[in-house]
Every structure is written in structure tokens, then in C-alpha cells.
Write an enzyme that holds these catalytic residues in place. Structure first.
Site, PDB file in Angstrom:
ATOM      1  N   HIS A  76      72.345  64.212  76.579  1.00  0.00           N
ATOM      2  CA  HIS A  76      71.391  63.314  77.215  1.00  0.00           C
ATOM      3  C   HIS A  76      71.619  63.415  78.718  1.00  0.00           C
ATOM      4  O   HIS A  76      72.719  63.164  79.208  1.00  0.00           O
ATOM      5  CB  HIS A  76      71.579  61.870  76.752  1.00  0.00           C
ATOM      6  CG  HIS A  76      70.574  60.935  77.353  1.00  0.00           C
ATOM      7  ND1 HIS A  76      69.354  60.701  76.775  1.00  0.00           N
ATOM      8  CD2 HIS A  76      70.601  60.213  78.484  1.00  0.00           C
ATOM      9  CE1 HIS A  76      68.668  59.857  77.521  1.00  0.00           C
ATOM     10  NE2 HIS A  76      69.412  59.544  78.575  1.00  0.00           N
ATOM     11  N   CYS A  77      70.606  63.800  79.446  1.00  0.00           N
ATOM     12  CA  CYS A  77      70.725  63.987  80.897  1.00  0.00           C
ATOM     13  C   CYS A  77      70.302  62.705  81.615  1.00  0.00           C
ATOM     14  O   CYS A  77      69.151  62.280  81.517  1.00  0.00           O
ATOM     15  CB  CYS A  77      69.852  65.165  81.343  1.00  0.00           C
ATOM     16  SG  CYS A  77      69.967  65.482  83.107  1.00  0.00           S
ATOM     17  N   TRP A  78      71.246  62.111  82.334  1.00  0.00           N
ATOM     18  CA  TRP A  78      70.942  60.880  83.067  1.00  0.00           C
ATOM     19  C   TRP A  78      69.986  61.134  84.219  1.00  0.00           C
ATOM     20  O   TRP A  78      69.219  60.255  84.595  1.00  0.00           O
ATOM     21  CB  TRP A  78      72.233  60.264  83.590  1.00  0.00           C
ATOM     22  CG  TRP A  78      73.028  59.645  82.503  1.00  0.00           C
ATOM     23  CD1 TRP A  78      74.046  60.231  81.801  1.00  0.00           C
ATOM     24  CD2 TRP A  78      72.856  58.363  81.933  1.00  0.00           C
ATOM     25  NE1 TRP A  78      74.519  59.380  80.851  1.00  0.00           N
ATOM     26  CE2 TRP A  78      73.806  58.212  80.902  1.00  0.00           C
ATOM     27  CE3 TRP A  78      71.987  57.312  82.200  1.00  0.00           C
ATOM     28  CZ2 TRP A  78      73.907  57.059  80.155  1.00  0.00           C
ATOM     29  CZ3 TRP A  78      72.096  56.163  81.453  1.00  0.00           C
ATOM     30  CH2 TRP A  78      73.038  56.049  80.441  1.00  0.00           C
ATOM     31  N   GLY A  81      66.651  61.363  82.465  1.00  0.00           N
ATOM     32  CA  GLY A  81      66.328  60.211  81.641  1.00  0.00           C
ATOM     33  C   GLY A  81      65.811  60.632  80.279  1.00  0.00           C
ATOM     34  O   GLY A  81      65.033  59.912  79.657  1.00  0.00           O
TER      35      GLY A  81
END
Length: 131
Positions: A76-78, A81
Site C-alpha cells: 500500500h503506497c502512502w 493513497g
């Protein structure tokens, strides 16, 4: 510039595209109840996620940030998003490549500008910190 526009488009595509969410149990049941169901596939679809009740196939992982299971989930890439999964992996890698190219190009052009200013003996161009 075209590279900056392409980078922005890749960012938007990676942020808003479905990363490859797994089907929920309700969708799987509806698909299997249809007259064209494949009984061999029905026998293989037995595992479900304990969090979201999506069907678990090979390399499907649950993302606790998105509260959904993603096929071929990488992470999951912050920054985006969104998850990087089956449908967004290629876009994400292209985005990272262009971001790296922009960073290197900016560093090269800034060092060339500072070097040219030093050869002239004057102050560096406005907005460039020489030191």
C-alpha cells in the site's frame, strides 16, 4: 514539459485506478449461480478472507488500509493513497522511473547553472543556492 505532464498523468492513474480488488463472496456466489458457471472453478474457489470475505487466490493479500483484498498485492503506497497490485504495478514502476529521471535532470541542470555562474564570476541565477 511533456515529462512533467506524463508524470502527473501516471500519478493520477496509479492513485485512482482499481489495483485489482478481489471479488467479494456475494459477487462470487452470484457468478457461480449463473447458468454458465464453471464447476471446476467452483471447486477451486473455497478460501475466503476473514476480514472482507473476498475470495483468496494465489498472491491475493488483504490491505488493512483499504479494507479490501488485492490480487498480486505488492504494497500500500502512502504517497498514492492506493495499493500497488495486479492492475497498477506497471503504472507505478513507470511513475517511479519518470520521477527518478526528473530528479536527476533537475540536479544536473542546477549544477550546470551554478557552474556557469561561477565561470562568469557573478552571483548564481535567482532561485539557485550555490552552496
Amino acid at each position: 514539459s511533456a515529462v512533467i505532464t506524463l508524470t502527473a498523468l501516471l500519478y493520477a492513474a496509479a492513485s485512482f485506478r482499481d489495483p485489482g480488488y478481489a471479488e467479494t463472496a456475494a459477487k462470487t456466489a452470484a457468478r457461480l449461480a449463473s447458468p454458465s458457471d464453471d464447476f471446476q472453478e467452483a471447486l477451486l474457489d473455497q478460501a475466503y478472507c476473514v476480514h472482507c470475505h473476498a475470495e483468496l487466490r494465489a498472491r491475493t493479500k488483504h490491505c488493512h488500509d483499504c479494507c479490501r483484498c488485492v490480487r498480486r498485492m505488492d504494497h500500500h503506497c502512502w504517497w498514492l493513497g492506493n495499493c500497488v497490485g495486479e492492475r497498477t504495478h506497471c503504472i507505478f514502476v513507470s511513475y517511479l522511473f519518470l520521477q527518478t529521471a526528473l530528479l536527476v535532470a533537475t540536479g544536473v541542470f542546477a549544477s550546470l547553472a551554478v557552474g556557469a555562474a561561477e565561470r562568469r564570476g557573478g552571483p548564481p541565477p535567482r532561485g539557485v543556492d550555490p552552496g
